[in-house]
Design an enzyme around this catalytic site. Structure first.
Site, PDB file in Angstrom:
ATOM      1  CG  ASP A 476     -27.419  15.142 -23.348  1.00 40.61           C
ATOM      2  OD1 ASP A 476     -27.740  14.512 -24.374  1.00 40.61           O
ATOM      3  OD2 ASP A 476     -26.249  15.506 -23.111  1.00 40.61           O
ATOM      4  CG  ASP A 548     -22.568  16.071 -29.085  1.00 36.97           C
ATOM      5  OD1 ASP A 548     -23.304  16.993 -28.686  1.00 36.97           O
ATOM      6  OD2 ASP A 548     -22.427  15.002 -28.475  1.00 36.97           O
TER       7      ASP A 548
HETATM    8  C1  DGJ Z   1     -23.908  15.249 -25.022  1.00 41.79           C
HETATM    9  C2  DGJ Z   1     -24.422  16.567 -25.524  1.00 41.79           C
HETATM   10  O1  DGJ Z   1     -24.769  16.475 -26.865  1.00 41.79           O
HETATM   11  C3  DGJ Z   1     -23.369  17.632 -25.271  1.00 41.79           C
HETATM   12  O2  DGJ Z   1     -23.787  18.855 -25.799  1.00 41.79           O
HETATM   13  C4  DGJ Z   1     -23.136  17.740 -23.792  1.00 41.79           C
HETATM   14  O3  DGJ Z   1     -24.295  18.211 -23.163  1.00 41.79           O
HETATM   15  C5  DGJ Z   1     -22.724  16.390 -23.232  1.00 41.79           C
HETATM   16  N1  DGJ Z   1     -23.640  15.352 -23.615  1.00 41.79           N
HETATM   17  C6  DGJ Z   1     -22.643  16.454 -21.746  1.00 41.79           C
HETATM   18  O4  DGJ Z   1     -22.427  15.231 -21.172  1.00 41.79           O
END
Ligand code: DGJ
Length: 735
Positions: A476, A548
């Protein structure tokens, strides 16, 4: 497939495309053509020349000459003589602009000489390359334009290599990768994919007209706001017909795609590293290579272009180990538990996941150090002792014993101040000398230009991979880069203008180190959702978290737009909870799956709170996905129809066609289309729809069949499918 040179013209061609470059009278290069294969006889070459018109530029290149660069399609666009548009390559010497005069020297076709650092188009036996060497004699600066293409495919990739063979220190202030020209610009429009967090890659159209237009990212990543892929299509282009071109960059940092249309209605698309945040010093004997731009085209509309892109990326960008390989169905802990979990909660969830047929259990954020919210612990990559009192090794063993693969989340490029890493190495962050710096999610960015930082993070991650026998890693990246300044570069005597590009190289180095030690580790890319969805990341991560936003309806646009540029086999899609965590919409479980099946399927919801009926539905979904997974990994994706209230998608493999029909709002007036055709179908083939009914390919192709669900709530037989956000999958098997 060949590269020929007739007189002053190079012809690069394969079964599907031709690319023509001419050496102009002043020694510079001109792009003459990129499009469907031309079969040229010697006589034809004379017809490729433009005649010099009175209306061309008013400043001529030499005394008593009519030659001017003003209306020429400069292959490497230079400014300063007779062309009055921004350059693609620009240098200064001792802070003074130097007007480059790049004259053709010679060419080379040897693949063996190519070398790359970072992501690039993967070569194979079908590859042909052409390197055209140019020189600015005054500076003794050698510039090589390098082209890579393959036996088939409507694509060509280009990059520029710059060698300082002279005596001066020079600074590159612009080093773009490619220029691409089109005549009759106002017959075309540009398509670009701008957006934001939770609404990445929204399709926008920009009609070409005299003036300039650009999409650019300045966040340090390829960004949520823009994507490095742009297309230029004839105004009448549809999903299935019409000419269109695409350009994408094999790059994950600040980029630019800029279109300039001049007074002769000529459009020029330049792609590369954003010059706004770039400068690079070349001392004598040093060199610089730009990332590659991949150009593509199709005469068969946007679906045709999407498939050219998908094939190219699957064959030449994504690792051959993963490209067609079936990926595990994951259950990800994030939307269920966020930070609030311990070993027991996770094991109970994992057990349920295994029972439903899930294949990989992924512990997302929150498993390490003291991480109980998003303000702490990034940079300390060891298990949280309270959540895992028996250690992560024992936990991972238990997951593996359930027959599941094991996955973990990392955010390698970041650090929180309250960490052992920060306390030990406060100078490892990206921090401006004036002191104040901005925070994103309470975190700071590690200075990935510093190899010691990359090494430290690599060692920490490796320890966890070894300990857990990790199968899957989610990488990430959750904040933009601001106030960029590197103590390391300052100490090493490297200019800060190189920061952004060197940062991206640091990211690539960590990827390479990990994959060298763990070649089969599945790394999923992610940046607050789809903030770094690009070919650079895809070179290492065969799949990327799309957004997301997991709401099925919002996903329709995001996924279909992403699929214009990237294969659906790299789209990581999860069925998530309702009301949706991001936008609170409630959609049926079926619809969430019917959208997610067009890509890499996963689940991200609390299985333990589901009733038996929902669990049974999920079980069936997983069985169906497993049955179709090979077709999904090897098939072609088509957008069939798009109306404000209706989307139809299809996936075709040699054996099946899977149609996804999506209706957004129940429509009392039935203004949506009632039939759909599949123009790509072979009219001679017959398909089984259900056990006892077949449909002829010709009907599907020409007349169309009824959409599979009622829309207006009046049809009792399909009562289960009325209301908003309905969808249906239709599986057609070759008879
Ligand atoms: C952002 C990501 O896009 C999410 O899927 C998740 O992993 C969160 N960060 C976790 O902090």
């Amino acid at each position: 497939m060949s590269i020929t040179k007739i007189n002053n013209i190079f012809h690069l061609s394969n079964t599907d495309m031709s690319y023509l470059i001419k050496i102009m009278p002043n020694g510079q290069l001109e792009q003459l053509y990129f499009g469907p294969t031309l079969v040229l006889k010697e006589d034809d070459f004379s017809l490729l020349e433009h005649s010099e018109g009175k209306a061309a530029g008013t400043v001529k290149y030499a005394k008593n000459s009519s030659f001017t660069l003003a209306d020429k399609h400069q292959e490497c666009a230079l400014y300063g003589t007779t062309a009055f548009q921004e350059a693609s390559l620009e240098v200064t010497v001792h802070d003074t602009p130097h007007y480059l005069e790049l004259k053709y020297l010679d060419y080379d076709t040897q693949k063996e000489k190519l070398s790359y650092s970072g992501p690039h188009v993967r070569l194979n036996d079908d590859a042909e390359i052409l390197s055209l060497r140019l020189e600015d004699a005054g500076l003794q600066l050698q510039v090589t334009l390098e082209y890579v293409f393959f036996k088939k495919g409507k694509n060509i990739s280009k990059r520029v290599l710059i060698n300082n063979n002279g005596q001066h220190d020079i600074v590159l202030t612009r080093a773009l990768s490619s220029t691409f020209w089109l005549e009759d610009a106002n017959n075309y429009q540009a398509y670009h994919f701008s957006g934001a967090w939770i609404s990445e890659r929204q399709l926008k159209k920009y009609p070409l007209q005299q003036g300039s237009f650009k999409v650019e990212s300045l966040t340090g990543t390829s960004s949520h706001q823009h994507n490095p892929f742009v297309a230029i299509a004839k105004k009448e282009t549809t999903f299935d017909t019409g000419m269109c071109y695409g350009a994408n960059l094999v790059y994950s940092g600040n980029f630019i795609q800029q279109i300039d249309v001049n007074e002769w209605n000529q459009a020029r698309l330049m792609s590369g590293i954003s010059p706004y945040t770039f400068s690079w010093q070349l001392k004598p004997n040093e060199n610089f290579a730009t990332p590659q731009t991949v150009l593509s085209f199709s005469q068969d509309g946007l679906n045709g272009l999407a498939q050219e892109n998908a094939d190219f990326i699957s064959e030449h960008i994504i690792s051959p180990f993963w490209a067609k390989r079936e990926r595990p169905i994951v259950l990800n802990s994030w939307e269920t538990y966020v930070f609030d979990f311990d070993e027991n909660k996770l094991l109970t969830l994992a057990k349920e996941a295994a029972a439903l047929g899930i294949e990989c259990f992924v512990v997302d954020d929150g498993w390490f150090a003291k991480r109980n919210n998003d303000r702490s612990s990034l940079g300390d990559w060891y298990p949280n002792p309270e959540k895992f009192p028996n250690g992560l090794q024992v936990f991972a063993q238990k997951i593996h014993q359930m027959g599941l693969q094991f996955g973990l989340w990392f955010e390698p490029e970041m650090v929180n101040e309250d960490t052992e890493l920060y306390r030990k190495h406060p100078d490892w962050i990206v921090e401006p000398p004036q002191g104040r710096y901005s925070y994103g999610r309470g975190q700071l960015v590690l200075d990935f230009t510093n190899p010691a930082v990359v090494e430290n993070i690599f060692e920490q991650i490796s320890r966890i991979i070894d300990e857990t026998q990790l199968d899957y890693l989610k990488w990430d990246m959750n904040r933009n880069l601001t106030e960029v300044y590197s103590n390391y570069l300052a100490k090493s005597g490297i200019r800060q203008g190189e920061f952004f590009h060197r940062y991206v190289q640091g990211v690539y180095q960590l990827y390479e180190k990990l994959l060298e030690r763990y070649p089969n580790l599945l790394i999923e890319g992610c940046a607050s959702g789809g903030g770094r969805f690009d070919l650079g990341i895809l070179y290492y991560s065969p799949q990327i978290w799309v957004s997301d936003n997991t709401d099925a309806i919002a996903r329709l646009d995001i996924q279909e737009n992403t699929a214009l540029a990237y294969p659906i086999t790299c789209l990581s899609n999860h069925v998530s909870q309702v009301p949706n965590g991001q936008i609170q919409r409630i959609t049926p479980l079926e619809t969430r799956f019917n959208v997610a099946i067009f890509g890499i399927l996963g689940y991200e919801l609390d299985l333990l709170s589901l009733d038996e009926h929902s669990k049974n539905i999920i079980k069936q979904q997983i069985t169906l996905y497993k049955n179709l997974r090979h077709d999904i990994m090897t098939g072609r994706f088509y957008q069939v129809l798009k109306r404000p209230n209706q989307h139809i998608w299809a996936l075709q493999s040699p054996q099946i066609i899977l149609v996804g029909y999506f209706s957004i709002l129940a429509d009392i007036n039935q203004s949506t289309s009632k039939t759909f055709t599949l123009p790509f179908v072979d009219s001679q083939t017959t398909y089984d729809i259900v056990d006892n009914q077949t449909v002829s390919g010709s009907l599907l192709k020409y007349r169309g069949m009824p959409v599979p669900i009622a829309l207006n709530g009046t049809n009792q037989e399909t009562a289960a499918l009325v209301g908003d956000f309905q969808s249906k999958l239709l599986l057609l098997r070759k008879h």
